[in-house]
Design a protein around this motif. Sequence first.
Motif, short mmCIF file in Angstrom:
data_model
loop_
_atom_site.label_atom_id
_atom_site.label_comp_id
_atom_site.label_asym_id
_atom_site.label_seq_id
_atom_site.Cartn_x
_atom_site.Cartn_y
_atom_site.Cartn_z
N VAL A 215 37.30 45.48 33.85
CA VAL A 215 38.61 45.70 34.45
C VAL A 215 39.64 45.41 33.36
CG1 VAL A 215 40.23 44.94 36.22
CG2 VAL A 215 37.79 45.04 36.75
N ASN A 218 45.69 42.77 33.10
CA ASN A 218 47.03 43.06 33.60
C ASN A 218 48.07 42.59 32.59
OD1 ASN A 218 46.58 44.22 36.27
ND2 ASN A 218 45.61 42.27 36.72
N ALA A 328 36.79 38.09 46.52
CA ALA A 328 37.98 38.27 45.68
C ALA A 328 38.84 39.42 46.18
CB ALA A 328 37.57 38.51 44.22
N SER A 332 42.50 38.36 47.31
CA SER A 332 43.53 38.89 46.41
C SER A 332 44.61 39.64 47.20
CB SER A 332 42.91 39.83 45.37
OG SER A 332 42.08 39.10 44.51
N VAL A 343 47.13 33.95 38.68
CA VAL A 343 46.07 33.08 39.22
C VAL A 343 45.43 32.29 38.09
CG1 VAL A 343 43.72 33.16 40.18
CG2 VAL A 343 45.56 34.46 41.28
N MET B 1 34.52 37.11 40.69
CA MET B 1 35.80 36.88 41.36
C MET B 1 36.97 37.14 40.43
SD MET B 1 35.70 33.84 44.11
CE MET B 1 35.49 32.45 43.03
N VAL B 2 36.78 36.76 39.14
CA VAL B 2 37.86 36.96 38.17
C VAL B 2 38.23 38.43 38.11
CG1 VAL B 2 38.58 36.61 35.78
CG2 VAL B 2 36.92 35.08 36.79
N LYS B 3 37.20 39.26 38.03
CA LYS B 3 37.45 40.69 37.93
C LYS B 3 38.09 41.23 39.20
CE LYS B 3 33.54 42.29 36.73
NZ LYS B 3 32.31 42.79 36.13
N GLY B 4 37.67 40.65 40.34
CA GLY B 4 38.23 41.08 41.62
C GLY B 4 39.73 40.81 41.68
N VAL B 5 40.14 39.64 41.18
CA VAL B 5 41.56 39.29 41.17
C VAL B 5 42.31 40.21 40.21
CG1 VAL B 5 43.22 37.47 40.59
CG2 VAL B 5 41.10 36.87 41.78
N GLU B 6 41.72 40.39 39.02
CA GLU B 6 42.36 41.26 38.02
C GLU B 6 42.51 42.68 38.57
OE1 GLU B 6 44.13 40.74 34.75
OE2 GLU B 6 42.23 40.16 33.86
N ALA B 7 41.44 43.15 39.24
CA ALA B 7 41.45 44.52 39.77
C ALA B 7 42.54 44.70 40.83
CB ALA B 7 40.08 44.87 40.36
N ALA B 8 42.91 43.60 41.49
CA ALA B 8 43.95 43.68 42.51
C ALA B 8 45.34 43.76 41.87
CB ALA B 8 43.86 42.47 43.44
N GLY B 9 45.39 43.59 40.55
CA GLY B 9 46.66 43.71 39.85
C GLY B 9 47.34 42.39 39.57
N ILE B 10 46.62 41.28 39.76
CA ILE B 10 47.22 39.96 39.50
C ILE B 10 46.66 39.43 38.17
CG2 ILE B 10 47.56 37.63 40.41
CD1 ILE B 10 46.70 38.73 43.17
N PRO B 11 47.53 39.10 37.22
CA PRO B 11 47.01 38.51 35.98
C PRO B 11 46.30 37.19 36.28
CG PRO B 11 49.42 38.54 35.98
CD PRO B 11 48.97 39.24 37.22
N VAL B 12 45.16 37.00 35.64
CA VAL B 12 44.35 35.83 35.96
C VAL B 12 43.81 35.23 34.68
CG1 VAL B 12 42.39 37.40 36.43
CG2 VAL B 12 42.28 35.04 37.23
N VAL B 13 43.80 33.90 34.62
CA VAL B 13 43.18 33.22 33.48
C VAL B 13 41.95 32.48 34.02
CG1 VAL B 13 44.77 31.24 33.73
CG2 VAL B 13 43.49 31.54 31.61
#
Lengths: 348, 76
Positions: A215, A218, A328, A332, A343, B1-13
């Motif tokens: 992915v 962002n 997620a 999300s 996050v 889960m990290v990818k899931g959050v990123e895929a939703a458009g939220i930057p994630v660390v």
Amino acid sequence: MIKVVHYINQFFAQIGGEEMAHIPAERHDGEVKGPGAAFKAAFKDEAEIISTIVCGDSYFNEHLEEAKSTILAWVKELNPDVFIAGPAFNAGRYGVACGTIADAVQEELGIPAVTGMYVENPGADMFKNKVYTVPTKNSAAGARDAVSKMAPLALKLAKKEAIGASCQDNYMPNGTRVNFFEEKRGSRRAVDMLLKKLADKPFVTEYPMPDFDRVAPNPAVKDISKATIAIVTSGGIVPKGNPDHIESSNASHYGEYDITGVTDLTEATYETAHGGYDPVYANEDSDRVIPVDVLRDMEKEGIIGKLHNKFYTTVGNGTAVASSKAFAEEFSQKLLADGVDAVILTST
Amino acid sequence: MVKGVEAAGIPVVHMCTVTPISMTVGANRIVPTIAIPHPLGNPALEPEEEYKLRRGLVEKALVALQTEVEDQTIFE
């Protein structure tokens, strides 16, 4: 005439659906059932199905050893030239059953076997390197196509003919490499491929890159001092007592917990549900896994805009990728709806 | 889960100790942490020192979130 034994599940034998998945193995000598009819047509006069073995998908997977030994004994007695299992399409338990029994028939009886299923069927990853597995569509709508590929492969195996490369004989790549001489040398083939690519013509790579399923990142957060930041963790931090009973391994769900007004996680209030690491340190002070104390201070000091008032947590211990992905996707959407800008996800 | 959050458009660390797993999983912004059972702490330290350690790591995470990345990046 080549003798074939065909394995199918209760559904394709038209015994019933999920409510009949518990039935033990049945042997129907001289009968052709379900997709067997299509195989029969495809074999013309070269081969015949001498027996159809039917087993409920749940029965097979829950009574693995029993089902396997019963069916193996039958197949041994029938002594076919080739064993066909499925096709299973995207039916998970059926695919696993097909792979398991086909592998056992090959290994223990020395009879070649072929199966077919959708590439994402868990049975494919488990058995494609052991049993010739024809990739099929994800539903029985692809039966005709599946049989048109499985039947010739089965005949070849029965006749002990040399099997070609996976792209020639229509099976999933099984990790076997065979040396051979290409007619054109590598540089020539590479240039040919490049010319086709430049001309927007179709070409086939000789070395497909693995599918990383990435992915893209962002864009960065512009102004962190105005951003709402949420905490997510796979470290299993939960309010003391684990009120939603998140499993210590292979978690089936995630928790959403309100931390409005919480400035510090203490031994009395939070703990970990995770069963895959020594919980002593996290139980003493859960800030060691999710830094609520630091983020609260940063919120007060204006370094960050806001610490989101809810955190999301699960146990990342043997938890299926599909589950994590589903968790997620769901939370999300909640984070987006709540206006979360970024996050911090911690893992143990 | 990290990818899931990123895929939703939220930057994630992703803050984790075993960074090779994070790389394999496909996190884009990664901050290495202390140890598996206490990624953001060190029980051997005095509470004040431990807090400082944790704060340092969170500061790194904030830097990561404010940094444009094109590819998977580990913020040492």
